[in-house]
Design a protein around this motif. Structure first.
Motif, PDB file in Angstrom:
ATOM      1  N   VAL A   1      49.240  20.943  41.383  1.00 10.41           N
ATOM      2  CA  VAL A   1      49.792  21.394  42.669  1.00 10.41           C
ATOM      3  C   VAL A   1      48.986  20.811  43.825  1.00 10.41           C
ATOM      4  CG1 VAL A   1      50.268  23.432  44.096  1.00 10.41           C
ATOM      5  CG2 VAL A   1      50.725  23.499  41.635  1.00 10.41           C
ATOM      6  N   LEU A   2      47.664  20.777  43.680  1.00 12.87           N
ATOM      7  CA  LEU A   2      46.799  20.229  44.725  1.00 12.87           C
ATOM      8  C   LEU A   2      47.097  18.747  44.963  1.00 12.87           C
ATOM      9  CD1 LEU A   2      44.357  20.548  46.626  1.00 12.87           C
ATOM     10  CD2 LEU A   2      42.886  20.039  44.671  1.00 12.87           C
ATOM     11  N   ARG A   3      47.297  17.989  43.899  1.00 14.26           N
ATOM     12  CA  ARG A   3      47.568  16.550  44.043  1.00 14.26           C
ATOM     13  C   ARG A   3      48.885  16.286  44.768  1.00 14.26           C
ATOM     14  NH1 ARG A   3      45.251  16.014  38.760  1.00 14.26           N
ATOM     15  NH2 ARG A   3      47.325  16.070  37.822  1.00 14.26           N
ATOM     16  N   ARG A   4      49.775  17.240  44.734  1.00 16.17           N
ATOM     17  CA  ARG A   4      51.058  17.066  45.434  1.00 16.17           C
ATOM     18  C   ARG A   4      50.971  17.459  46.904  1.00 16.17           C
ATOM     19  NH1 ARG A   4      55.433  19.091  40.822  1.00 16.17           N
ATOM     20  NH2 ARG A   4      54.344  18.131  39.066  1.00 16.17           N
ATOM     21  N   GLY A   5      49.778  17.828  47.341  1.00 15.53           N
ATOM     22  CA  GLY A   5      49.566  18.062  48.771  1.00 15.53           C
ATOM     23  C   GLY A   5      49.779  19.480  49.247  1.00 15.53           C
ATOM     24  N   TYR A   6      49.898  20.436  48.336  1.00 22.45           N
ATOM     25  CA  TYR A   6      50.096  21.824  48.745  1.00 22.45           C
ATOM     26  C   TYR A   6      48.744  22.519  48.962  1.00 22.45           C
ATOM     27  CZ  TYR A   6      54.954  21.272  47.223  1.00 22.45           C
ATOM     28  OH  TYR A   6      56.250  20.847  47.092  1.00 22.45           O
ATOM     29  N   PRO A   7      48.706  23.494  49.864  1.00 20.29           N
ATOM     30  CA  PRO A   7      47.455  24.246  50.060  1.00 20.29           C
ATOM     31  C   PRO A   7      47.193  25.164  48.866  1.00 20.29           C
ATOM     32  CG  PRO A   7      49.196  25.140  51.473  1.00 20.29           C
ATOM     33  CD  PRO A   7      49.755  23.904  50.837  1.00 20.29           C
ATOM     34  N   VAL A   8      46.019  25.083  48.319  1.00 20.67           N
ATOM     35  CA  VAL A   8      45.648  25.908  47.171  1.00 20.67           C
ATOM     36  C   VAL A   8      44.273  26.519  47.437  1.00 20.67           C
ATOM     37  CG1 VAL A   8      46.995  24.592  45.486  1.00 20.67           C
ATOM     38  CG2 VAL A   8      44.650  23.915  45.972  1.00 20.67           C
ATOM     39  N   GLU A   9      44.032  27.648  46.825  1.00 25.20           N
ATOM     40  CA  GLU A   9      42.741  28.313  46.991  1.00 25.20           C
ATOM     41  C   GLU A   9      42.420  29.104  45.729  1.00 25.20           C
ATOM     42  OE1 GLU A   9      40.486  31.225  50.215  1.00 25.20           O
ATOM     43  OE2 GLU A   9      42.197  30.016  50.819  1.00 25.20           O
ATOM     44  N   VAL A  10      41.156  29.188  45.403  1.00 23.30           N
ATOM     45  CA  VAL A  10      40.709  29.907  44.219  1.00 23.30           C
ATOM     46  C   VAL A  10      39.989  31.187  44.632  1.00 23.30           C
ATOM     47  CG1 VAL A  10      39.128  29.851  42.247  1.00 23.30           C
ATOM     48  CG2 VAL A  10      40.526  27.850  42.766  1.00 23.30           C
ATOM     49  N   VAL A  11      40.349  32.280  43.992  1.00 25.46           N
ATOM     50  CA  VAL A  11      39.649  33.552  44.183  1.00 25.46           C
ATOM     51  C   VAL A  11      38.806  33.795  42.933  1.00 25.46           C
ATOM     52  CG1 VAL A  11      39.873  36.032  44.558  1.00 25.46           C
ATOM     53  CG2 VAL A  11      41.526  34.453  45.580  1.00 25.46           C
ATOM     54  N   PRO A  12      37.493  33.686  43.032  1.00 27.26           N
ATOM     55  CA  PRO A  12      36.658  33.822  41.832  1.00 27.26           C
ATOM     56  C   PRO A  12      36.740  35.227  41.248  1.00 27.26           C
ATOM     57  CG  PRO A  12      35.300  33.791  43.802  1.00 27.26           C
ATOM     58  CD  PRO A  12      36.695  33.459  44.243  1.00 27.26           C
ATOM     59  N   GLY A  13      36.540  35.299  39.928  1.00 28.85           N
ATOM     60  CA  GLY A  13      36.521  36.580  39.240  1.00 28.85           C
ATOM     61  C   GLY A  13      35.235  36.730  38.452  1.00 28.85           C
ATOM     62  N   VAL A  14      35.009  37.894  37.894  1.00 22.47           N
ATOM     63  CA  VAL A  14      33.816  38.136  37.081  1.00 22.47           C
ATOM     64  C   VAL A  14      33.988  37.409  35.744  1.00 22.47           C
ATOM     65  CG1 VAL A  14      32.430  39.869  35.896  1.00 22.47           C
ATOM     66  CG2 VAL A  14      33.404  40.359  38.153  1.00 22.47           C
ATOM     67  N   PRO A  15      33.118  36.447  35.406  1.00 22.39           N
ATOM     68  CA  PRO A  15      33.250  35.743  34.125  1.00 22.39           C
ATOM     69  C   PRO A  15      32.975  36.690  32.959  1.00 22.39           C
ATOM     70  CG  PRO A  15      31.804  34.555  35.646  1.00 22.39           C
ATOM     71  CD  PRO A  15      32.006  35.921  36.209  1.00 22.39           C
ATOM     72  N   SER A  16      33.639  36.430  31.841  1.00 22.55           N
ATOM     73  CA  SER A  16      33.496  37.313  30.684  1.00 22.55           C
ATOM     74  C   SER A  16      32.056  37.378  30.193  1.00 22.55           C
ATOM     75  CB  SER A  16      34.409  36.838  29.552  1.00 22.55           C
ATOM     76  OG  SER A  16      34.091  35.500  29.184  1.00 22.55           O
ATOM     77  N   PHE A  17      31.313  36.252  30.276  1.00 18.78           N
ATOM     78  CA  PHE A  17      29.950  36.295  29.749  1.00 18.78           C
ATOM     79  C   PHE A  17      29.015  37.128  30.632  1.00 18.78           C
ATOM     80  CE2 PHE A  17      30.554  32.155  31.855  1.00 18.78           C
ATOM     81  CZ  PHE A  17      29.556  32.150  32.801  1.00 18.78           C
ATOM     82  N   CYS A  18      29.306  37.189  31.936  1.00 17.02           N
ATOM     83  CA  CYS A  18      28.512  38.064  32.809  1.00 17.02           C
ATOM     84  C   CYS A  18      28.806  39.537  32.488  1.00 17.02           C
ATOM     85  CB  CYS A  18      28.824  37.768  34.273  1.00 17.02           C
ATOM     86  SG  CYS A  18      28.205  36.172  34.849  1.00 17.02           S
ATOM     87  N   ALA A  19      30.099  39.836  32.286  1.00 18.13           N
ATOM     88  CA  ALA A  19      30.472  41.215  31.947  1.00 18.13           C
ATOM     89  C   ALA A  19      29.899  41.604  30.588  1.00 18.13           C
ATOM     90  CB  ALA A  19      31.988  41.350  31.946  1.00 18.13           C
ATOM     91  N   ALA A  20      29.917  40.666  29.638  1.00 18.45           N
ATOM     92  CA  ALA A  20      29.393  40.962  28.300  1.00 18.45           C
ATOM     93  C   ALA A  20      27.887  41.210  28.343  1.00 18.45           C
ATOM     94  CB  ALA A  20      29.725  39.813  27.351  1.00 18.45           C
ATOM     95  N   ALA A  21      27.167  40.402  29.098  1.00 16.59           N
ATOM     96  CA  ALA A  21      25.721  40.605  29.221  1.00 16.59           C
ATOM     97  C   ALA A  21      25.420  41.970  29.834  1.00 16.59           C
ATOM     98  CB  ALA A  21      25.113  39.491  30.069  1.00 16.59           C
ATOM     99  N   ALA A  22      26.213  42.352  30.835  1.00 11.99           N
ATOM    100  CA  ALA A  22      26.032  43.676  31.443  1.00 11.99           C
ATOM    101  C   ALA A  22      26.326  44.781  30.429  1.00 11.99           C
ATOM    102  CB  ALA A  22      26.938  43.809  32.660  1.00 11.99           C
ATOM    103  N   ARG A  23      27.384  44.567  29.642  1.00 13.01           N
ATOM    104  CA  ARG A  23      27.744  45.572  28.627  1.00 13.01           C
ATOM    105  C   ARG A  23      26.632  45.728  27.597  1.00 13.01           C
ATOM    106  NH1 ARG A  23      28.435  49.202  26.070  1.00 13.01           N
ATOM    107  NH2 ARG A  23      30.286  50.042  25.050  1.00 13.01           N
ATOM    108  N   LEU A  24      25.947  44.632  27.292  1.00 14.38           N
ATOM    109  CA  LEU A  24      24.863  44.644  26.313  1.00 14.38           C
ATOM    110  C   LEU A  24      23.523  45.078  26.916  1.00 14.38           C
ATOM    111  CD1 LEU A  24      25.822  41.286  24.598  1.00 14.38           C
ATOM    112  CD2 LEU A  24      25.778  43.512  23.439  1.00 14.38           C
ATOM    113  N   ASN A  25      23.506  45.228  28.256  1.00 14.24           N
ATOM    114  CA  ASN A  25      22.262  45.584  28.953  1.00 14.24           C
ATOM    115  C   ASN A  25      21.164  44.558  28.707  1.00 14.24           C
ATOM    116  OD1 ASN A  25      22.966  47.992  30.318  1.00 14.24           O
ATOM    117  ND2 ASN A  25      22.904  49.098  28.377  1.00 14.24           N
ATOM    118  N   ARG A  26      21.546  43.271  28.776  1.00 17.25           N
ATOM    119  CA  ARG A  26      20.541  42.228  28.574  1.00 17.25           C
ATOM    120  C   ARG A  26      20.807  41.092  29.562  1.00 17.25           C
ATOM    121  NH1 ARG A  26      21.286  39.577  22.733  1.00 17.25           N
ATOM    122  NH2 ARG A  26      19.961  37.967  23.641  1.00 17.25           N
TER     123      ARG A  26
END
Length: 482
Positions: free
Chosen positions: A367-392
Motif C-alpha cells: 500500500v505504501l509503494r502505491r503512494g497511500y498514507p500509512v501509519e503503524v501503531v505499535p503494540g506490546v510484543p509477545s516476548f515482552c508480555a511473556a517475560a513480564a508473565r514469567l517475572n524475569r
C-alpha cells in the motif's frame, strides 16, 4: 460533497461571553475554511437549558450532528473548543462515533493536544496578555478536574514559568491549586501586585465568581489584585492553534484515506494501547486477518472497542507457499486501496507489534509503494508480555537479545552468544527443547503458550513440558556460548 465544521464548546450564558469568545473563533474558522458551513454546539447542560429558556436555539453535539445529516451534509469536521482531553472530550468522541455510518466525520484535537501545543499556547498567551509591571506577577486561572489527572495544566504551568519567572498558574479544581501559588509567592517578596486572568475559552458566571473569590483571598494575604476578564477566544494566537487542529481534522476528510496497522498486543485486551483504541474507534473500516481454522485472536482482543464498526475479515493463509502468500497480500492490498480511494480510514489489526514478524507488514509495504498514507501503531510484543508473565528480564546490563523465528533456521542461530527468544515455536517445540538441552541451556529456559489468552499455559521451567504445544508458544532462555 457538502462540508461543515461543528465548533463544540462547553458554552456559557454569561452576557456577551459567547460573542467575545466562541463567535470570534467561529469567524476565524469561517475565514480559514471557505466553502465549509460553520455550526455550533454546546456540551454544558445548564448552559443549554438557560439559553433555551431565553429563546435561543441551542443544540448539543448529537442534535447538531443529526441535523447536519438530515440536511444532506456528507463531511463534518468536529472541532472541540476544549482545553484538554478530559471527560468532555471523551464524551464528545463517543457521541461522534455513533454518526460514522451516516457522515464522514473527523474530530480535531483540543487546545493542549500535544507538547508542541502547550509550548505554542504559552508563547501565544505571553504575547497577548499585558506584561506584568515591576513588583507584579501574572496568575492564570484554569478550570482543572477534581480527583483526576491535570497533567496538561501542570505542563502548562511549567511552560509558562520556564519563559517568565513572574507567571503563575492554578486551577479551580485539583492541582496546581491557588494554595500552591500562595506557598510559592513568599519566595519572591518583591511581588506585591497580581494580575489574575482566566485560562478559559469563555469565562462565564462560575469563572467570574471564582475569580472574585481568588481576588479576595489574595487581597487578604496583602496583595493588590487586578482581574483581566477576557477569555482565550480573544487571543489571536490561541485562535490560530484551534484553527490548525481543525485543519488537521478537515484534511482527513478531504484527502484519500489512511491505512493504520494497529498492534493489538499478544492476547490480553488490557494490553491494548490508548492510541490503538483511539485509532480503532476513529476508523471507518476495521480489517481483521482471517485464516482457515483460526480463532480470530486479534478480533477477540479488540472486539469491545469495535462493536458497531464496519468489520471485515481479510484472508491471510498461514502457509509456507510464497506464491500463495504473495497472492493473498496482493488481494488484501487491492481491497485496502479501494477503501482508501473512497476516503475511508482503515485500521488493520495485527497481533503483538506490527514490526515483529507480522504478516501485515507485507500488505503495508504494498500500500505504501502505491503512494497511500500509512501509519503503524505499535503494540506490546509477545516476548515482552511473556517475560513480564514469567517475572524475569529479557536482558540486563550489556546482555544482547536475539529474537528467532523458531520454525525457521533455529539451528543456525542457536550458538550465538545472547539471550534468546524463540517465537512461534509450537510446531518444533520438542525439537527446540532437545536442542537447548544439548547445549546446556534448557534448565534456564522458560516457556509461555498463548500469553494473555484464556488458554494460557506458563512453564517457568521449559524442561517440564512433555507434549507438543500450540502455534503461539514462546521460549526465553539466557546466554549461550561466548
Amino acid at each position: 460533497m457538502k462540508k461543515a465544521i461543528l465548533a463544540v464548546s462547553f458554552g456559557t450564558a454569561y452576557p456577551g461571553a459567547l460573542e467575545q469568545s466562541v463567535a470570534v473563533l467561529e469567524r476565524t474558522l469561517a475565514e480559514a475554511f471557505p466553502g465549509w458551513e460553520i455550526r455550533r454546539a454546546y456540551t454544558g447542560e445548564t448552559v443549554l437549558q438557560t439559553l433555551r429558556q431565553q429563546g435561543i436555539l441551542a443544540q448539543d453535539p448529537v442534535q447538531a450532528l443529526d441535523g447536519l445529516a438530515a440536511e444532506g451534509f456528507t463531511h463534518v469536521a468536529v472541532q472541540p473548543l476544549f482545553i484538554s482531553r478530559g471527560i468532555e472530550y471523551e464524551k464528545l468522541c463517543a457521541e461522534v462515533d455513533a454518526f460514522r455510518s451516516r457522515l464522514r466525520i473527523s474530530v480535531g484535537a483540543p487546545l493542549l493536544g500535544s507538547e508542541r501545543d502547550i509550548s505554542d499556547a504559552a508563547e501565544a498567551l505571553l504575547e497577548w496578555l499585558p506584561a506584568p509591571e515591576d513588583g507584579e506577577a501574572l496568575l492564570l486561572m484554569g478550570h482543572g478536574r477534581s480527583g483526576s489527572d491535570n497533567a496538561d495544566y501542570l505542563r502548562m504551568a511549567q511552560a509558562l514559568q520556564g519563559r517568565r519567572d513572574n507567571v503563575y498558574f492554578a486551577v479551580m479544581n485539583g492541582q496546581p491549586s491557588l494554595e500552591s501559588v500562595l506557598e510559592q509567592l513568599p519566595h519572591k517578596p518583591e511581588i506585591r501586585k497580581l494580575l489574575v486572568s482566566p485560562f478559559l475559552l469563555t469565562p462565564g458566571c462560575h469563572a467570574h465568581r471564582d475569580m472574585e473569590l481568588w481576588a479576595e483571598r489574595l487581597r487578604a494575604e496583602g496583595y493588590r489584585v487586578t482581574c483581566h476578564q477576557q477569555g482565550l477566544g480573544q487571543c489571536a494566537g490561541i485562535r490560530k492553534l484551534f484553527t490548525a487542529h481543525c485543519a488537521a481534522a478537515a484534511e482527513v476528510l478531504t484527502v484519500r484515506g489512511r491505512l493504520w496497522g494497529v498492534g493489538v498486543g499478544p492476547g490480553d485486551p488490557e494490553l491494548l494501547t490508548l492510541k490503538a483504541i483511539r485509532v480503532m474507534k476513529e476508523a471507518d473500516v476495521v480489517l481483521v486477518p482471517d485464516a482457515p481454522g483460526a480463532d480470530n485472536t486479534a478480533w477477540n482482543i479488540a472486539k469491545d472497542h469495535i462493536a458497531g464498526k464496519d468489520v471485515r475479515f481479510v484472508q491471510m493463509p498461514m502457509v509456507r507457499d510464497k506464491a500463495v502468500m504473495a497472492a493473498a497480500h496482493e488481494e488484501a492490498a487491492e481491497q485496502i486501496c479501494a477503501l482508501l480511494d473512497d476516503g475511508k480510514q482503515v485500521a488493520f489489526l495485527t497481533l503483538g507489534d506490527p514490526g515483529v514478524y507480522s504478516t501485515y507488514m507485507y500488505v503495508h509495504e504494498k500500500v505504501l509503494r502505491r503512494g497511500y498514507p500509512v501509519e503503524v501503531v505499535p503494540g506490546v510484543p509477545s516476548f515482552c508480555a511473556a517475560a513480564a508473565r514469567l517475572n524475569r528480564p529479557l536482558c540486563l546490563g550489556r546482555e544482547p537479545l536475539l529474537v528467532i523465528p523458531a520454525s525457521h533456521d533455529q539451528e543456525a542461530l542457536m550458538d550465538v552468544p545472547a539471550n534468546k527468544v524463540f517465537m512461534k515455536a509450537g510446531r518444533s517445540i520438542l525439537e527446540l527443547q532437545q536442542a537447548l538441552a544439548q547445549r546446556g541451556l534448557l534448565e534456564d529456559a522458560a516457556m509461555v503458550e498463548n500469553c494473555g489468552m484464556k488458554n494460557e499455559r506458563v512453564y517457568p521451567r521449559f524442561a517440564d513440558l512433555k507434549e507438543p504445544s500450540g502455534y503461539f508458544s514462546l521460549v526465553i532462555t539466557k546466554g549461550g556460548k561466548s
